[in-house]
Design an enzyme around this catalytic site. Structure first.
Site, PDB file in Angstrom:
ATOM      1  N   ARG A  54       0.759  -1.168  -0.181  1.00  0.00           N
ATOM      2  CA  ARG A  54       0.010  -0.001  -0.151  1.00  0.00           C
ATOM      3  C   ARG A  54       0.829   1.381  -0.085  1.00  0.00           C
ATOM      4  NH1 ARG A  54      -4.672   2.548   1.902  1.00  0.00           N
ATOM      5  NH2 ARG A  54      -4.049   4.428   3.057  1.00  0.00           N
TER       6      ARG A  54
ATOM      7  N   CYS B 193      -1.339  -4.826   3.659  1.00  0.00           N
ATOM      8  CA  CYS B 193      -1.713  -5.662   4.872  1.00  0.00           C
ATOM      9  C   CYS B 193      -2.956  -5.583   4.781  1.00  0.00           C
ATOM     10  CB  CYS B 193      -1.181  -4.806   6.133  1.00  0.00           C
ATOM     11  SG  CYS B 193      -0.088  -5.558   7.109  1.00  0.00           S
TER      12      CYS B 193
ATOM     13  N   ARG C 103      -8.545   0.529   4.398  1.00  0.00           N
ATOM     14  CA  ARG C 103      -7.335   1.365   4.212  1.00  0.00           C
ATOM     15  C   ARG C 103      -7.669   2.245   2.754  1.00  0.00           C
ATOM     16  NH1 ARG C 103      -2.024  -1.405   6.063  1.00  0.00           N
ATOM     17  NH2 ARG C 103      -1.429   0.961   6.347  1.00  0.00           N
TER      18      ARG C 103
ATOM     19  N   ILE D 155      -8.215   5.854   0.445  1.00  0.00           N
ATOM     20  CA  ILE D 155      -7.082   6.899   0.207  1.00  0.00           C
ATOM     21  C   ILE D 155      -8.142   8.131   0.124  1.00  0.00           C
ATOM     22  CG2 ILE D 155      -4.978   5.414  -0.479  1.00  0.00           C
ATOM     23  CD1 ILE D 155      -5.514   6.460  -3.208  1.00  0.00           C
ATOM     24  N   ASP D 156      -9.391   8.058   0.286  1.00  0.00           N
ATOM     25  CA  ASP D 156     -10.053   9.257   0.135  1.00  0.00           C
ATOM     26  C   ASP D 156      -9.604  10.478   0.714  1.00  0.00           C
ATOM     27  OD1 ASP D 156     -10.777   7.808   2.535  1.00  0.00           O
ATOM     28  OD2 ASP D 156     -12.538   9.120   2.874  1.00  0.00           O
TER      29      ASP D 156
ATOM     30  N   ASP E  38       0.470   0.077  15.541  1.00  0.00           N
ATOM     31  CA  ASP E  38       1.544  -0.886  15.104  1.00  0.00           C
ATOM     32  C   ASP E  38       2.207  -1.689  16.406  1.00  0.00           C
ATOM     33  OD1 ASP E  38       0.973  -0.280  12.681  1.00  0.00           O
ATOM     34  OD2 ASP E  38       3.011   0.854  12.406  1.00  0.00           O
TER      35      ASP E  38
ATOM     36  N   VAL F 157      -7.677   2.775  15.080  1.00  0.00           N
ATOM     37  CA  VAL F 157      -6.987   3.497  13.756  1.00  0.00           C
ATOM     38  C   VAL F 157      -7.443   2.530  12.549  1.00  0.00           C
ATOM     39  CG1 VAL F 157      -4.747   3.781  12.610  1.00  0.00           C
ATOM     40  CG2 VAL F 157      -5.093   4.326  15.192  1.00  0.00           C
TER      41      VAL F 157
HETATM   42  C1  UD1 Z   1       0.850   4.292   8.208  1.00  0.00           C
HETATM   43  C2  UD1 Z   1       1.797   3.086   8.644  1.00  0.00           C
HETATM   44  C3  UD1 Z   1       1.199   1.959   9.423  1.00  0.00           C
HETATM   45  C4  UD1 Z   1       0.567   2.639  10.646  1.00  0.00           C
HETATM   46  C5  UD1 Z   1      -0.270   3.601  10.377  1.00  0.00           C
HETATM   47  C6  UD1 Z   1      -1.009   4.328  11.464  1.00  0.00           C
HETATM   48  C7  UD1 Z   1       3.300   3.074   6.605  1.00  0.00           C
HETATM   49  C8  UD1 Z   1       4.014   2.560   5.370  1.00  0.00           C
HETATM   50  N1  UD1 Z   1       2.240   2.750   7.375  1.00  0.00           N
HETATM   51  O1  UD1 Z   1      -0.064   3.507   7.398  1.00  0.00           O
HETATM   52  O2  UD1 Z   1       2.245   1.090   9.672  1.00  0.00           O
HETATM   53  O3  UD1 Z   1      -0.291   1.723  11.157  1.00  0.00           O
HETATM   54  O4  UD1 Z   1       0.257   4.664   9.361  1.00  0.00           O
HETATM   55  O5  UD1 Z   1      -0.202   4.702  12.340  1.00  0.00           O
HETATM   56  O6  UD1 Z   1       3.606   4.236   7.194  1.00  0.00           O
HETATM   57  N2  UD1 Z   1      -7.758   6.188   5.931  1.00  0.00           N
HETATM   58  C9  UD1 Z   1      -8.788   6.745   5.272  1.00  0.00           C
HETATM   59  N3  UD1 Z   1      -8.851   7.411   4.189  1.00  0.00           N
HETATM   60  C10 UD1 Z   1      -7.720   7.905   3.977  1.00  0.00           C
HETATM   61  C11 UD1 Z   1      -6.448   7.383   4.583  1.00  0.00           C
HETATM   62  C12 UD1 Z   1      -6.559   6.805   5.639  1.00  0.00           C
HETATM   63  O7  UD1 Z   1     -10.281   6.331   5.440  1.00  0.00           O
HETATM   64  O8  UD1 Z   1      -7.492   8.617   2.746  1.00  0.00           O
HETATM   65  C13 UD1 Z   1      -8.084   5.227   7.464  1.00  0.00           C
HETATM   66  C14 UD1 Z   1      -7.355   4.190   7.368  1.00  0.00           C
HETATM   67  O9  UD1 Z   1      -8.241   3.129   6.504  1.00  0.00           O
HETATM   68  C15 UD1 Z   1      -7.030   3.758   8.447  1.00  0.00           C
HETATM   69  C16 UD1 Z   1      -6.912   5.261   9.383  1.00  0.00           C
HETATM   70  O10 UD1 Z   1      -7.325   6.068   8.235  1.00  0.00           O
HETATM   71  O11 UD1 Z   1      -8.122   3.346   9.097  1.00  0.00           O
HETATM   72  C17 UD1 Z   1      -5.057   5.690   9.272  1.00  0.00           C
HETATM   73  O12 UD1 Z   1      -4.481   5.548   8.179  1.00  0.00           O
HETATM   74  P1  UD1 Z   1      -3.191   6.045   7.870  1.00  0.00           P
HETATM   75  O13 UD1 Z   1      -2.600   6.726   9.074  1.00  0.00           O
HETATM   76  O14 UD1 Z   1      -3.403   6.795   6.607  1.00  0.00           O
HETATM   77  O15 UD1 Z   1      -2.143   4.909   7.840  1.00  0.00           O
HETATM   78  P2  UD1 Z   1      -1.262   4.709   6.593  1.00  0.00           P
HETATM   79  O16 UD1 Z   1      -0.429   5.873   6.049  1.00  0.00           O
HETATM   80  O17 UD1 Z   1      -1.719   3.693   5.630  1.00  0.00           O
END
Ligand code: UD1
Length: 427
Positions: free
Chosen positions: A93, A117, A122, A124-125, A307, A329
């Site tokens: 991702r 994972c 997860r 990306i909106d 994590d 999260v």
């Molecule tokens: C990063 C870390 C991951 C860690 C997470 C939270 C990396 C490679 N991975 O993941 O190890 O567990 O931060 O500390 O750095 N979400 C949305 N829309 C979005 C973006 C996120 O709904 O556009 C949600 C996700 O589904 C999730 C939550 O927000 O439920 C947190 O996501 P995010 O903080 O973006 O985690 P990552 O960057 O994917």
């Protein structure tokens, strides 16, 4: 298939050094796209996620020399593509971290929808909404995200609904050359965000406030220039070894990271009955009394990191009472619990809460690593389980832990990697 087999009853003890942070290295690698030329990253972990990001960069036209195991020399002068294919993004991702850099360098990007994972939707909106506010147009078709900014990016205020790590990073990178000032409100505050902002500033960007909830990016006209940068130490790898010290009891000193990056984790560990000695770039943990059951809830930094949730659940499953772990999260990050139940844990999942009743011990079993941290936590459970624990799906662990088995062996654990016949192929 490959498995990690642990013989319980051999505690970890001694000293171990962690690598650079996976979650920082991946974004720093992506950011090199923005500074055409040769950037050198040191303290890069030699893990499979880094290899995938290396393939993404090479696909785009970068040259990568591995000058030693932990040093990447990345030449991005010949990066000419702005499309990342599904077969690479599907593996990880975090490949979406190239979206911001590609937009910044080319004003356009095509990124396949992410995989990674299996821990929830997860989405990306937030990345998309934030970038739209800066003037980026999006079209999604055939599993690809097409981003264009025909009139260049324009600074704006973006308020994130949730302090997303990935969205904060993409916005920070995309807005480096935006016209005017971009303000990211409710930004993620993780140490890896600070590391990325530091490197971008070394490259010539003007980013203020990284590490706080409000980040300001003042757009610069000049192209960024390549630098040499050291990746921050991996607080999660460190936390994993400290949790192992907690479950086994004997002292383990973890070097190569900043204990303040694990602030709340260490505080909670102390409340749970662990002793913690914080030093400069290192920390020692051990335990004499019982594990005390306490409630935990995961939150963005400086809250308790998701994590570290599985490793902490592993400790609490042997606690002296009952407690509730709340996962705020990711919505699907309790898969580890059902594997731990196979080892005798008493855990009930209710939505995003896990109700954990402490049991006196684990019994070794065949289990599957459900994801990266859950996999490490199963090996951790095996250290104190009765008999042998065999953890399959080890590729999850290899995504984020370098030389996991050798490091554990150096601490005295009886653990090995084995090739065993795949029972599913046999039946
Ligand atoms: C990063 C870390 C991951 C860690 C997470 C939270 C990396 C490679 N991975 O993941 O190890 O567990 O931060 O500390 O750095 N979400 C949305 N829309 C979005 C973006 C996120 O709904 O556009 C949600 C996700 O589904 C999730 C939550 O927000 O439920 C947190 O996501 P995010 O903080 O973006 O985690 P990552 O960057 O994917």
């Amino acid at each position: 298939m490959e498995v990690i087999r642990v013989e319980g009853g051999y505690p970890v003890e001694g000293e171990v050094t962690v690598e650079g942070a996976k979650n920082s290295a991946l974004k720093l690698m992506a950011a090199t796209i923005m500074a055409p030329g040769v950037t050198t990253l040191t303290n890069v972990p030699n893990i499979s996620d880094v290899h995938v990001m290396g393939k993404v960069l090479k696909y785009l036209g970068a040259k990568i020399d591995v000058t030693n195991e932990h040093e990447l020399v990345i030449d991005t002068s010949q990066v000419t593509k702005w499309e990342t294919p599904y077969h690479l993004v599907a593996q990880m991702r975090a490949s979406t971290a190239v979206l911001g850099p590609l937009l910044s360098r080319f004003g356009k990007a095509v990124v396949a929808m992410p995989g990674g994972c299996n821990i929830g939707a997860r989405k990306i909106d937030m990345h998309i909404l934030g970038l739209e506010a800066l003037g980026v147009n999006f079209q999604i078709d055939h599993g690809n995200i097409h981003a264009t900014s025909p009139n260049g990016l324009k600074g704006n205020t973006v308020t994130l609904e949730f302090a997303s790590v990935g969205a904060t990073e993409n916005l920070m990178m995309a807005s480096v050359h935006a016209d005017g000032i971009t303000t990211i409100d409710n930004a993620a505050r993780e140490p890896e965000i600070v590391d990325l902002a530091n490197m971008l500033n070394e490259m010539g960007a003007k980013i203020r406030g990284a590490g706080s909830p409000v980040i300001e990016v003042e757009g610069v006209k000049e192209e960024l220039h390549p630098v040499m940068h050291r990746v921050v130490g991996d607080r999660i790898e460190a936390g994993t070894f400290l949790a192992m010290a907690g479950i086994c009891g004997r002292p383990v000193t973890v070097k190569g990271f900043e204990p303040v990056h694990l602030g709340l984790v260490l505080k909670k560990f102390e409340t749970m009955g662990l002793s913690v000695d914080r030093g400069a770039h290192q920390c020692t943990a051990w335990r004499e009394g019982p594990i005390r059951s306490i409630d935990i809830q995961t939150l963005p930094f400086p809250g308790f990191p998701t994590d570290m949730q599985a490793q902490t659940m592993c400790l609490l499953a042997l606690g002296d009472g009952s407690c509730v772990i709340t996962e705020n999260v990711f919505e699907n990050r309790f898969m580890f619990a059902s594997e731990l139940q196979r080892m005798g844990a008493d855990i009930r999942i209710e939505g995003h809460h896990a109700i954990v009743h402490g049991v006196p011990g684990f019994s070794g079993a065949e289990v599957k690593a459900p994801d990266l941290r859950g996999g490490a936590a199963l090996v951790m459970a095996g250290l104190v389980a009765d008999g042998y624990t065999t953890v399959s799906q080890t590729h999850h662990i290899d995504r984020g832990y370098e030389r996991f088995v050798p490091k554990l062996r150096s601490l005295g654990a009886h653990v090995e990697r084995l090739e065993v016949p795949d029972p599913e192929e046999e039946s």
